[in-house]
Design a protein around this motif. Structure first.
Motif, PDB file in Angstrom:
ATOM      1  N   TRP A   1      -9.007  13.289   3.230  1.00 16.87           N
ATOM      2  CA  TRP A   1     -10.380  12.951   3.597  1.00 16.87           C
ATOM      3  C   TRP A   1     -11.157  14.139   4.141  1.00 16.87           C
ATOM      4  O   TRP A   1     -12.335  14.315   3.839  1.00 16.87           O
ATOM      5  CB  TRP A   1     -10.372  11.797   4.611  1.00 16.87           C
ATOM      6  CG  TRP A   1     -11.744  11.318   4.933  1.00 16.87           C
ATOM      7  CD1 TRP A   1     -12.422  11.488   6.096  1.00 16.87           C
ATOM      8  CD2 TRP A   1     -12.636  10.621   4.055  1.00 16.87           C
ATOM      9  NE1 TRP A   1     -13.672  10.939   6.014  1.00 16.87           N
ATOM     10  CE2 TRP A   1     -13.833  10.391   4.760  1.00 16.87           C
ATOM     11  CE3 TRP A   1     -12.534  10.161   2.727  1.00 16.87           C
ATOM     12  CZ2 TRP A   1     -14.922   9.731   4.195  1.00 16.87           C
ATOM     13  CZ3 TRP A   1     -13.621   9.504   2.174  1.00 16.87           C
ATOM     14  CH2 TRP A   1     -14.796   9.296   2.909  1.00 16.87           C
TER      15      TRP A   1
ATOM     16  N   THR B   1     -20.380  12.426 -11.339  1.00 17.07           N
ATOM     17  CA  THR B   1     -21.301  11.320 -11.090  1.00 17.07           C
ATOM     18  C   THR B   1     -22.522  11.416 -11.989  1.00 17.07           C
ATOM     19  O   THR B   1     -22.933  10.429 -12.605  1.00 17.07           O
ATOM     20  CB  THR B   1     -21.755  11.328  -9.618  1.00 17.07           C
ATOM     21  OG1 THR B   1     -20.598  11.386  -8.799  1.00 17.07           O
ATOM     22  CG2 THR B   1     -22.558  10.091  -9.274  1.00 17.07           C
TER      23      THR B   1
ATOM     24  N   ILE C   1     -11.115  16.407  -0.272  1.00 15.07           N
ATOM     25  CA  ILE C   1     -12.307  15.829  -0.895  1.00 15.07           C
ATOM     26  C   ILE C   1     -13.555  16.695  -0.687  1.00 15.07           C
ATOM     27  O   ILE C   1     -14.281  16.971  -1.634  1.00 15.07           O
ATOM     28  CB  ILE C   1     -12.502  14.358  -0.450  1.00 15.07           C
ATOM     29  CG1 ILE C   1     -11.367  13.526  -1.051  1.00 15.07           C
ATOM     30  CG2 ILE C   1     -13.854  13.814  -0.881  1.00 15.07           C
ATOM     31  CD1 ILE C   1     -11.342  12.085  -0.629  1.00 15.07           C
ATOM     32  N   PRO C   2     -13.804  17.196   0.553  1.00 11.58           N
ATOM     33  CA  PRO C   2     -14.962  18.087   0.697  1.00 11.58           C
ATOM     34  C   PRO C   2     -14.890  19.316  -0.212  1.00 11.58           C
ATOM     35  O   PRO C   2     -15.915  19.796  -0.687  1.00 11.58           O
ATOM     36  CB  PRO C   2     -14.903  18.507   2.170  1.00 11.58           C
ATOM     37  CG  PRO C   2     -14.152  17.422   2.848  1.00 11.58           C
ATOM     38  CD  PRO C   2     -13.183  16.890   1.837  1.00 11.58           C
TER      39      PRO C   2
ATOM     40  N   SER D   1     -26.358  22.360  -8.647  1.00 11.73           N
ATOM     41  CA  SER D   1     -24.935  22.638  -8.692  1.00 11.73           C
ATOM     42  C   SER D   1     -24.729  24.087  -9.108  1.00 11.73           C
ATOM     43  O   SER D   1     -25.308  24.557 -10.076  1.00 11.73           O
ATOM     44  CB  SER D   1     -24.279  21.683  -9.671  1.00 11.73           C
ATOM     45  OG  SER D   1     -23.308  22.340 -10.390  1.00 11.73           O
TER      46      SER D   1
ATOM     47  N   VAL E   1     -11.014   9.990  -7.725  1.00  7.42           N
ATOM     48  CA  VAL E   1     -10.714  10.931  -6.642  1.00  7.42           C
ATOM     49  C   VAL E   1      -9.418  10.516  -5.941  1.00  7.42           C
ATOM     50  O   VAL E   1      -8.527  11.344  -5.709  1.00  7.42           O
ATOM     51  CB  VAL E   1     -11.887  11.004  -5.640  1.00  7.42           C
ATOM     52  CG1 VAL E   1     -11.511  11.863  -4.441  1.00  7.42           C
ATOM     53  CG2 VAL E   1     -13.114  11.572  -6.326  1.00  7.42           C
TER      54      VAL E   1
ATOM     55  N   ARG F   1     -16.156  18.554  -3.746  1.00  4.82           N
ATOM     56  CA  ARG F   1     -17.373  17.763  -3.769  1.00  4.82           C
ATOM     57  C   ARG F   1     -18.246  18.085  -4.986  1.00  4.82           C
ATOM     58  O   ARG F   1     -18.818  17.203  -5.607  1.00  4.82           O
ATOM     59  CB  ARG F   1     -18.159  17.991  -2.488  1.00  4.82           C
ATOM     60  CG  ARG F   1     -19.066  16.818  -2.154  1.00  4.82           C
ATOM     61  CD  ARG F   1     -19.819  17.064  -0.888  1.00  4.82           C
ATOM     62  NE  ARG F   1     -20.588  18.296  -1.002  1.00  4.82           N
ATOM     63  CZ  ARG F   1     -20.748  19.161   0.006  1.00  4.82           C
ATOM     64  NH1 ARG F   1     -20.207  18.935   1.167  1.00  4.82           N
ATOM     65  NH2 ARG F   1     -21.465  20.252  -0.163  1.00  4.82           N
ATOM     66  N   GLN F   2     -18.300  19.383  -5.310  1.00  6.37           N
ATOM     67  CA  GLN F   2     -19.119  19.809  -6.431  1.00  6.37           C
ATOM     68  C   GLN F   2     -18.706  19.103  -7.733  1.00  6.37           C
ATOM     69  O   GLN F   2     -19.558  18.672  -8.509  1.00  6.37           O
ATOM     70  CB  GLN F   2     -18.897  21.310  -6.574  1.00  6.37           C
ATOM     71  CG  GLN F   2     -19.993  22.011  -7.265  1.00  6.37           C
ATOM     72  CD  GLN F   2     -19.559  23.444  -7.493  1.00  6.37           C
ATOM     73  OE1 GLN F   2     -18.510  23.719  -8.064  1.00  6.37           O
ATOM     74  NE2 GLN F   2     -20.357  24.362  -7.012  1.00  6.37           N
ATOM     75  N   TRP F   3     -17.407  18.977  -7.911  1.00  7.44           N
ATOM     76  CA  TRP F   3     -16.911  18.304  -9.114  1.00  7.44           C
ATOM     77  C   TRP F   3     -17.247  16.820  -9.102  1.00  7.44           C
ATOM     78  O   TRP F   3     -17.494  16.221 -10.136  1.00  7.44           O
ATOM     79  CB  TRP F   3     -15.392  18.485  -9.230  1.00  7.44           C
ATOM     80  CG  TRP F   3     -15.063  19.822  -9.778  1.00  7.44           C
ATOM     81  CD1 TRP F   3     -14.688  20.928  -9.086  1.00  7.44           C
ATOM     82  CD2 TRP F   3     -15.107  20.205 -11.154  1.00  7.44           C
ATOM     83  NE1 TRP F   3     -14.492  21.978  -9.949  1.00  7.44           N
ATOM     84  CE2 TRP F   3     -14.743  21.556 -11.221  1.00  7.44           C
ATOM     85  CE3 TRP F   3     -15.427  19.529 -12.332  1.00  7.44           C
ATOM     86  CZ2 TRP F   3     -14.684  22.251 -12.423  1.00  7.44           C
ATOM     87  CZ3 TRP F   3     -15.368  20.223 -13.531  1.00  7.44           C
ATOM     88  CH2 TRP F   3     -15.000  21.575 -13.568  1.00  7.44           C
ATOM     89  N   ILE F   4     -17.240  16.236  -7.900  1.00  6.96           N
ATOM     90  CA  ILE F   4     -17.563  14.811  -7.798  1.00  6.96           C
ATOM     91  C   ILE F   4     -19.025  14.588  -8.177  1.00  6.96           C
ATOM     92  O   ILE F   4     -19.350  13.654  -8.912  1.00  6.96           O
ATOM     93  CB  ILE F   4     -17.253  14.289  -6.373  1.00  6.96           C
ATOM     94  CG1 ILE F   4     -15.762  14.437  -6.087  1.00  6.96           C
ATOM     95  CG2 ILE F   4     -17.676  12.831  -6.235  1.00  6.96           C
ATOM     96  CD1 ILE F   4     -15.349  14.098  -4.672  1.00  6.96           C
ATOM     97  N   VAL F   5     -19.888  15.505  -7.719  1.00  7.28           N
ATOM     98  CA  VAL F   5     -21.307  15.412  -8.063  1.00  7.28           C
ATOM     99  C   VAL F   5     -21.497  15.545  -9.581  1.00  7.28           C
ATOM    100  O   VAL F   5     -22.202  14.751 -10.219  1.00  7.28           O
ATOM    101  CB  VAL F   5     -22.116  16.510  -7.332  1.00  7.28           C
ATOM    102  CG1 VAL F   5     -23.549  16.570  -7.836  1.00  7.28           C
ATOM    103  CG2 VAL F   5     -22.088  16.265  -5.830  1.00  7.28           C
TER     104      VAL F   5
END
Lengths: 301, 310
Positions: free
Chosen positions: B217, B232, B221-222, B302, B101, B225-229
């Motif tokens: 920040w 992960t 990033i918010p 998601s 990220v 977020r969906q892509w980060i989830v």
């Protein structure tokens, strides 16, 4: 490396400089981390094992030495390297054809036709797509064993051809970017479903077909676990399993078994280069398509 | 799991989904999915059911309830293997999320577009060396005799290959290999996701006086977020599967590394060295349960996996 700085506008120049330094250092460290091992492996076959230990790590040896490493490597088990290369090509190529034949029509049907069980099929596809395949390798081995396929070409090609992620990509593509009116118009003109697929949908789906082909080929070319289990003999190995055998024949990693063989670090490095070359070439040529395709389904509406 | 209906049914013309009415094409639909459905049954559904069957029976095919699970869980190698994988997963997910990220944000907002494109491509290249090749490359990188960064290894107090391969270092070694081959692709994906954020949003934040770090920040990033989830969960699922890496390291280290370092290796040893396929299946089902829970979370939580097209 140029870091694009905006002109400092106020008295916050020192803070900006620190911030810029952090950015530059982080990106540079990552660059070294990702690229240095690749460069090292490309240079290693040009040196003798002795030079690799004592010379500067990123120096170039000689083309003559490169040739010697080449001869040693291909002399291993009377040209096993060539057999492995051929096997890898057959396995990855064969499963590529079957993957496309199975997944492209399926993705199209899931997106654009209605039949009972469609939602269920899609749901199971999603779950198996995310479920890591390695857990299923043992039961698949037993299943292949029951059908007496162990050690045959099919024991690798058939499991490789099951590629739910490919079906999902094709489904997303057709569901989001194929104009429905085009299909309706074609239906009015008396096209049947088969003609719709082959004459209208497929020509429009070239980018996604390329993407599925790329992922499937790379994944199968690099696969180790399944062939490692289902192919007992060296003359059936794909390159990945062959590399494992070379590793056990390298004196520096295996002084007992590797004694007296010509497989040393330069030969092993050359084998790595040869093993990844087809994929590396694909990477270089399909970069643009990939990047846009990797974001399939993430486009802004 | 329900199996698919294979009778041909004429779908009624009234449908609930929005969008223009179209003829169902139902019969053709069946034909088009037939090939894939066979593969799905043979190599997805059937092996899953078979693994469950084996895990709940003994070698004579008699039902044994949870005995196989109890047996493998009591095995002295079971807990260490799961503990190893847990430590590795925590390391891997934290490092992966933070660094991908962060790099994507920097590449998107802090460097020129050309530099950014070149860097993204170079970061992505090691992805071509996935599998055995990447492990071999890192064997060289970590062997102080030949490594181009042997000064760094000795600065960290490691002057021999044996010292590098001490048990405490293994999770970090697997982290290096996984990050080297996988992170570049995720940086590209994250970058693309950041690219999809409208410029006006970023501009508005800037007008409000937010600096670049603050924008990253509180805005960028918010919004991804969906892509980060998504990343992960996929990284978690693949991380539970370590096999090639510890297996090759075990070979190259002349047995200094445990042959049952990861759960998948333990399953392999159960099946092919002890001939206990039921015990192996029980370990597979443990891992499968973990994978399925992750998959279920991803599909349900998601919006990325819409089952209904607009």
């Amino acid at each position: 490396m140029h870091v694009a700085a905006r002109r400092p506008t106020s008295g916050r120049a020192p803070r900006r400089a620190v911030s810029l330094l952090v950015v530059g250092v982080l990106l540079a460290v990552l660059l070294v981390f990702f690229v240095l091992p690749v460069i090292w492996v490309l240079l290693a076959p040009s040196k003798t094992a002795d030079q690799i230990v004592h010379d500067a790590p990123l120096s170039f040896g000689s083309f003559g030495q490169f040739g010697a490493a080449w001869r040693h490597l291909f002399a291993f088990q009377n040209g096993a390297m060539l057999t492995w290369l051929r096997n890898s090509a057959i396995y990855a190529g064969g499963s590529l054809v079957l993957t496309l034949a199975a997944s492209v029509p399926a993705g199209y049907a899931l997106a654009l036709t209605r039949f009972r069980g469609r939602k269920t099929l899609l749901m199971i596809t999603l779950v198996t797509m995310i479920m890591p395949s390695a857990t299923l390798v043992l039961p698949v081995f037993l299943e292949l064993n029951k059908f007496h396929l162990i050690g045959t070409v099919w024991s690798v090609i058939l499991p490789f051809s099951f590629y739910p992620f490919g079906v999902y990509l094709v489904y997303i593509y057709f569901a989001t970017s194929l104009p429905r009116d085009l299909l309706s118009a074609a239906r009015m003109d008396g096209c049947n479903e088969w003609q719709l697929l082959t004459r209208i949908a497929l020509p429009l789906a070239k980018p996604v077909i390329g993407l599925v082909a790329f992922f499937s080929f790379v994944g199968n070319w690099n696969n180790f676990f399944l062939p490692y289990l289902v192919l007992p003999n060296s003359n059936e190995f794909p390159l990945q399993v062959g590399l494992n055998q070379l590793l056990t024949s390298t004196p520096s990693f295996n002084p007992v078994a590797g004694a007296g063989l010509d497989i040393t670090i330069p030969e092993l490095a050359l084998a790595i280069v040869i093993a990844v070359l087809p994929v590396l070439v694909l990477f270089l040529f399909s970069q643009r398509t990939l990047v846009s395709g990797m974001l399939a389904g993430a486009t802004k509406e | 799991m329900t199996l698919l209906e294979t009778q041909r049914v004429v779908v009624p013309a009234s449908r609930t989904d929005a969008g223009p009415r179209r003829r169902s094409g139902g019969r053709a639909g069946y034909l088009f999915v037939a090939g894939y459905t066979l593969f799905l049954l043979a190599f997805g559904v059937f092996p899953t059911c078979y693994a469950f069957y084996l895990a709940f029976t003994n070698s004579m095919g008699q039902f044994t309830g949870l005995n196989q699970f109890v047996k493998v869980a009591k095995d002295y190698r079971f807990l260490p293997a799961f503990e190893h994988i847990l430590i590795y997963l925590v390391l891997w997910l934290v490092v992966l999320v933070v660094l991908t990220v962060l790099s994507a944000v920097l590449l998107r907002s802090r460097v020129g577009p050309r530099t950014s494109a070149v860097l993204r491509f170079l970061y992505y290249i090691p992805g071509a060396l996935a599998g055995v090749a990447s492990v071999l490359v890192w064997l060289f990188m970590l062997d102080p005799d030949v490594s181009p960064v042997s000064w760094l290894l000795s600065a960290l107090g490691m002057n021999s290959f044996a010292a590098v391969l001490s048990p405490g270092n293994l999770p970090v070694i697997f982290l290096l290999i996984a990050f080297w081959t996988g992170a570049g692709g995720w940086i590209v994906v994250m970058y693309g996701a950041l690219n999809n954020i409208p410029d006006e949003v970023i501009e508005a934040a800037r007008v409000d006086g937010a600096g670049p770090w603050r924008i990253a920040w509180s805005v960028q990033i918010p919004m991804v977020r969906q892509w980060i989830v998504y990343m992960t969960i996929l990284a978690f699922a693949s991380g539970t599967q370590l096999f090639v890496e510890p297996q090759l390291l075990q070979t190259a280290s002349l047995g200094r590394v445990s042959p049952t370092w990861s759960p998948n290796q333990l399953a392999y040893v159960f099946a092919f060295q002890q001939g206990d396929f039921n015990g192996a299946a029980a370990i597979s089902v443990f891992l499968l349960a973990v994978g399925l829970i992750a998959a279920g979370l991803l599909v349900s939580r998601s919006s990325m996996f819409r089952l209904d097209e607009k």
